[in-house]
Design a protein around this motif. Structure first.
Motif, PDB file in Angstrom:
ATOM      1  N   UNK A 148       0.856  -1.182   0.000  1.00 39.51           N
ATOM      2  CA  UNK A 148       0.000   0.000   0.000  1.00 39.51           C
ATOM      3  C   UNK A 148       0.889   1.227   0.000  1.00 39.51           C
ATOM      4  N   UNK A 149       0.882   2.037  -1.058  1.00 41.16           N
ATOM      5  CA  UNK A 149       1.772   3.200  -1.101  1.00 41.16           C
ATOM      6  C   UNK A 149       1.466   4.182   0.023  1.00 41.16           C
ATOM      7  N   UNK A 150       2.508   4.761   0.556  1.00 34.27           N
ATOM      8  CA  UNK A 150       2.374   5.807   1.567  1.00 34.27           C
ATOM      9  C   UNK A 150       3.520   6.790   1.363  1.00 34.27           C
ATOM     10  N   UNK A 151       3.500   7.881   2.094  1.00 37.45           N
ATOM     11  CA  UNK A 151       4.605   8.826   2.026  1.00 37.45           C
ATOM     12  C   UNK A 151       5.800   8.221   2.751  1.00 37.45           C
ATOM     13  N   UNK A 152       6.910   8.086   2.049  1.00 33.04           N
ATOM     14  CA  UNK A 152       8.127   7.559   2.675  1.00 33.04           C
ATOM     15  C   UNK A 152       9.233   8.603   2.592  1.00 33.04           C
ATOM     16  N   UNK A 153      10.122   8.563   3.552  1.00 29.21           N
ATOM     17  CA  UNK A 153      11.244   9.503   3.591  1.00 29.21           C
ATOM     18  C   UNK A 153      12.270   9.143   2.538  1.00 29.21           C
ATOM     19  N   UNK A 154      12.491   7.884   2.329  1.00 36.69           N
ATOM     20  CA  UNK A 154      13.365   7.294   1.295  1.00 36.69           C
ATOM     21  C   UNK A 154      14.844   7.288   1.663  1.00 36.69           C
ATOM     22  N   UNK A 155      15.216   8.087   2.680  1.00 37.25           N
ATOM     23  CA  UNK A 155      16.612   8.092   3.136  1.00 37.25           C
ATOM     24  C   UNK A 155      16.633   8.150   4.662  1.00 37.25           C
ATOM     25  N   UNK A 189       5.683   5.380  -1.835  1.00 37.63           N
ATOM     26  CA  UNK A 189       6.299   4.077  -2.053  1.00 37.63           C
ATOM     27  C   UNK A 189       6.016   3.116  -0.916  1.00 37.63           C
ATOM     28  N   UNK A 190       6.717   1.978  -0.882  1.00 38.86           N
ATOM     29  CA  UNK A 190       6.509   0.969   0.157  1.00 38.86           C
ATOM     30  C   UNK A 190       7.145   1.396   1.483  1.00 38.86           C
ATOM     31  N   UNK A 191       6.421   1.221   2.570  1.00 42.24           N
ATOM     32  CA  UNK A 191       6.971   1.545   3.889  1.00 42.24           C
ATOM     33  C   UNK A 191       8.234   0.735   4.166  1.00 42.24           C
ATOM     34  N   UNK A 192       8.316  -0.460   3.602  1.00 44.91           N
ATOM     35  CA  UNK A 192       9.476  -1.318   3.834  1.00 44.91           C
ATOM     36  C   UNK A 192      10.773  -0.747   3.307  1.00 44.91           C
ATOM     37  N   UNK A 242       4.736  -0.346  16.631  1.00 47.84           N
ATOM     38  CA  UNK A 242       4.467   1.081  16.795  1.00 47.84           C
ATOM     39  C   UNK A 242       3.173   1.492  16.093  1.00 47.84           C
ATOM     40  N   UNK A 243       2.468   2.498  16.633  1.00 51.98           N
ATOM     41  CA  UNK A 243       1.271   3.019  15.956  1.00 51.98           C
ATOM     42  C   UNK A 243       1.609   3.548  14.565  1.00 51.98           C
ATOM     43  N   UNK A 244       0.779   3.192  13.584  1.00 53.76           N
ATOM     44  CA  UNK A 244       0.981   3.666  12.221  1.00 53.76           C
ATOM     45  C   UNK A 244       1.822   2.759  11.360  1.00 53.76           C
ATOM     46  N   UNK A 245       2.449   1.758  11.960  1.00 49.98           N
ATOM     47  CA  UNK A 245       3.365   0.897  11.212  1.00 49.98           C
ATOM     48  C   UNK A 245       2.630   0.096  10.136  1.00 49.98           C
ATOM     49  N   UNK A 246       3.327  -0.143   9.036  1.00 49.49           N
ATOM     50  CA  UNK A 246       2.821  -1.033   7.991  1.00 49.49           C
ATOM     51  C   UNK A 246       3.385  -2.427   8.234  1.00 49.49           C
ATOM     52  N   UNK A 247       2.518  -3.377   8.492  1.00 50.04           N
ATOM     53  CA  UNK A 247       2.971  -4.740   8.763  1.00 50.04           C
ATOM     54  C   UNK A 247       3.596  -5.387   7.534  1.00 50.04           C
ATOM     55  N   UNK A 248       3.320  -4.822   6.360  1.00 50.03           N
ATOM     56  CA  UNK A 248       3.917  -5.338   5.133  1.00 50.03           C
ATOM     57  C   UNK A 248       5.426  -5.138   5.119  1.00 50.03           C
ATOM     58  N   UNK A 249       5.924  -4.226   5.967  1.00 48.93           N
ATOM     59  CA  UNK A 249       7.367  -3.994   6.038  1.00 48.93           C
ATOM     60  C   UNK A 249       8.107  -5.186   6.623  1.00 48.93           C
TER      61      UNK A 249
END
Length: 318
Positions: free
Chosen positions: A191-198, A223-226, A255-262
């Motif tokens: 599921x795409x979300x806002x990621x920092x990427x670095x 992109x992917x939270x992972x 943690x709250x908000x975490x993507x379990x797909x990571x």
């Protein structure tokens, strides 16, 4: 482009400073410009600017992007960072506030971005404590769980996966072969979300024992939270070893908000292969921030250990 690179080590060019002062107003003057440590693809300065009739000086950060290869590959970097900072602030993150951009370097000689300067300092512990890792995990999980504006920038790999081979320097070729076979295969759904990427510890600021802000948003995208957890784990594995990387992921998933797909090791593998072809070295930014004791041999050994861990986890995950 001009010869700005000849003076970047000493301070911003007069052109760049004049541009920054114009953003502050006609009655502004520079108090000092201090180069910030840690960056390798751009030069970053903290500017203190005095404005007549204002009690407090303004503290701004100026990023000057002088990496020609990076500019050629991503010609819209200042616009990208502007969009990223706006998205991060709208998502409720403590991130710098965008002030101005010089997208093509017409004002500064190189592409540049001006933003607010946030309080805090980078803390790279000698040994990664549970509390420190938990705070890092909770901060990025907050970003992944927050509603954010859509961005036109989307995740892509920095390396061509098809051309990657088992590195010549490894002592664990079987693990690396498993990793390469996996990342060259089907990509898991996400599921795409806002990621920092670095996202890594050197891009996190602390105040009074707590994270006060996250900086360096120029690569942020959808992109992917992972990718965020994987990139941070890659840095932690090199700095502290595999156990620290695993403890961080455990804290993130709780943690709250975490993507379990990571939790899928595919994302960790995708981040790891961006180290190739190597051979591994010690990141200059860590040394500038005071980290001691790392050697290319230690980094190589830790990357091999991490590769073995990911290969085993992949078999468990299937």
């Amino acid at each position: 482009m001009d010869n700005t690179d000849q003076v970047l080590e000493q301070g911003p060019s007069s052109r760049a400073l004049s541009w920054a002062l114009r953003q502050a107003g006609p009655d502004s003057r520079l108090v000092q410009a201090v180069r910030l440590k840690g960056g390798i693809s751009s030069v970053v300065y903290r500017l203190e600017i005095a404005v007549d009739h204002q009690a407090e000086n303004r503290l701004w950060v100026m990023r000057i992007i002088q990496d020609e290869a990076w500019i050629k590959e991503e010609p819209h970097l200042p616009l990208h960072e502007k969009a990223a900072l706006l998205a991060a602030c709208e998502a409720g993150m403590s991130a710098p506030v965008w002030i101005a951009s010089d997208p093509e370097g017409r004002e500064c000689g190189y592409p540049a971005v001006l933003m607010s300067c946030l309080p805090g300092t980078v803390i790279l512990e000698r040994q990664a404590s549970s509390a420190w890792l938990q705070a890092l995990a909770e901060a990025i999980a907050k970003l992944h769980g927050a509603p954010a504006r859509k961005m036109e920038w989307h995740y892509f790999t920095y390396v061509s996966l098809d051309g990657l081979e088992v590195p010549a320097w490894t002592e664990e070729p079987a693990a690396w072969r498993c990793i390469l076979d996996t990342v060259k295969g089907p990509r898991p759904e996400y599921t795409p979300c806002l990621i920092h990427r670095d996202y890594h510890p050197a891009n996190v600021l602390w105040t009074e024992g707590a994270i006060s802000s996250i900086v360096d948003w120029i690569n942020a995208c959808e992109g992917p939270a992972g990718i965020d957890t994987g990139h941070c784990r890659l840095n932690l594995a090199q700095l502290y070893g595999v156990q620290a990387a695993d403890d961080f992921l455990d804290a993130y998933l709780a943690a709250p908000g975490a993507s379990l797909l990571a939790a899928n090791p595919y994302w960790d593998m995708l981040c790891l292969v961006e180290m190739l072809p190597g051979p591994p070295g010690v990141y200059k930014g860590w040394e500038e921030l005071g980290v001691q004791g790392l050697t290319p041999e230690l980094i190589r050994r830790r990357l091999d250990e991490y590769a073995v861990r990911l290969a085993a986890k992949h078999k468990e995950y299937e």
